[in-house]
Write a protein that holds these residues in place. Structure first.
Motif, PDB file in Angstrom:
ATOM      1  N   SER A 233       0.838  -1.197   0.000  1.00 19.64           N
ATOM      2  CA  SER A 233       0.000   0.000   0.000  1.00 19.64           C
ATOM      3  C   SER A 233       0.877   1.252   0.000  1.00 19.64           C
ATOM      4  CB  SER A 233      -0.949   0.007   1.196  1.00 19.64           C
ATOM      5  OG  SER A 233      -0.218   0.020   2.389  1.00 19.64           O
ATOM      6  N   GLU A 234       0.341   2.333  -0.574  1.00 19.33           N
ATOM      7  CA  GLU A 234       1.098   3.584  -0.683  1.00 19.33           C
ATOM      8  C   GLU A 234       0.851   4.458   0.542  1.00 19.33           C
ATOM      9  OE1 GLU A 234       0.095   5.549  -4.316  1.00 19.33           O
ATOM     10  OE2 GLU A 234       0.496   3.783  -5.528  1.00 19.33           O
ATOM     11  N   LYS A 235       1.855   5.239   0.921  1.00 22.76           N
ATOM     12  CA  LYS A 235       1.727   6.180   2.018  1.00 22.76           C
ATOM     13  C   LYS A 235       0.904   7.372   1.533  1.00 22.76           C
ATOM     14  CE  LYS A 235       3.021   7.956   6.026  1.00 22.76           C
ATOM     15  NZ  LYS A 235       2.382   7.523   7.240  1.00 22.76           N
ATOM     16  N   THR A 236      -0.081   7.771   2.331  1.00 13.49           N
ATOM     17  CA  THR A 236      -0.963   8.868   1.958  1.00 13.49           C
ATOM     18  C   THR A 236      -0.818  10.010   2.947  1.00 13.49           C
ATOM     19  OG1 THR A 236      -2.538   7.282   1.076  1.00 13.49           O
ATOM     20  CG2 THR A 236      -3.363   9.482   1.474  1.00 13.49           C
ATOM     21  N   GLU A 237      -0.712  11.216   2.433  1.00 11.67           N
ATOM     22  CA  GLU A 237      -0.625  12.410   3.264  1.00 11.67           C
ATOM     23  C   GLU A 237      -2.031  12.950   3.496  1.00 11.67           C
ATOM     24  OE1 GLU A 237       1.365  15.120   5.559  1.00 11.67           O
ATOM     25  OE2 GLU A 237       2.345  13.548   4.399  1.00 11.67           O
ATOM     26  N   MET A 238      -2.430  13.056   4.766  1.00 16.68           N
ATOM     27  CA  MET A 238      -3.774  13.537   5.078  1.00 16.68           C
ATOM     28  C   MET A 238      -3.790  15.056   5.125  1.00 16.68           C
ATOM     29  SD  MET A 238      -5.550  10.803   5.352  1.00 16.68           S
ATOM     30  CE  MET A 238      -7.048  11.376   6.104  1.00 16.68           C
ATOM     31  N   GLN A 239      -4.866  15.643   4.603  1.00 18.53           N
ATOM     32  CA  GLN A 239      -5.038  17.088   4.642  1.00 18.53           C
ATOM     33  C   GLN A 239      -6.473  17.403   5.010  1.00 18.53           C
ATOM     34  OE1 GLN A 239      -3.997  18.572   0.783  1.00 18.53           O
ATOM     35  NE2 GLN A 239      -1.813  18.290   1.088  1.00 18.53           N
ATOM     36  N   ASP A 240      -6.657  18.429   5.856  1.00 19.47           N
ATOM     37  CA  ASP A 240      -8.007  18.864   6.205  1.00 19.47           C
ATOM     38  C   ASP A 240      -8.587  19.625   5.031  1.00 19.47           C
ATOM     39  OD1 ASP A 240      -7.901  17.802   8.751  1.00 19.47           O
ATOM     40  OD2 ASP A 240      -7.106  19.636   9.632  1.00 19.47           O
ATOM     41  N   LYS A 241      -9.758  19.212   4.582  1.00 18.96           N
ATOM     42  CA  LYS A 241     -10.397  19.903   3.469  1.00 18.96           C
ATOM     43  C   LYS A 241     -11.087  21.168   3.938  1.00 18.96           C
ATOM     44  CE  LYS A 241     -11.144  16.021   0.396  1.00 18.96           C
ATOM     45  NZ  LYS A 241     -12.118  15.304  -0.422  1.00 18.96           N
TER      46      LYS A 241
END
Length: 44
Positions: free
Chosen positions: A18-26
């Motif tokens: 699985s790929e690393k995902t960067e979380m961002q507040d929308k």
């Protein structure tokens, strides 16, 4: 039952694929300062 997950698939899941995902507040919440400015603008 069809609504229960297949546990065999979960146990054999390979996290390294699985790929690393960067979380961002929308829609981040406004700061206290922004709220106070809007309150003061609404009162005048």
């Amino acid at each position: 039952m069809a609504d229960k997950p297949n546990m065999a698939e979960i146990e054999t899941f390979d996290k390294s694929k699985s790929e690393k995902t960067e979380m961002q507040d929308k829609n981040p919440l406004p700061s206290k300062e922004t709220i106070e400015q809007e309150k003061q603008a609404g009162e005048s």
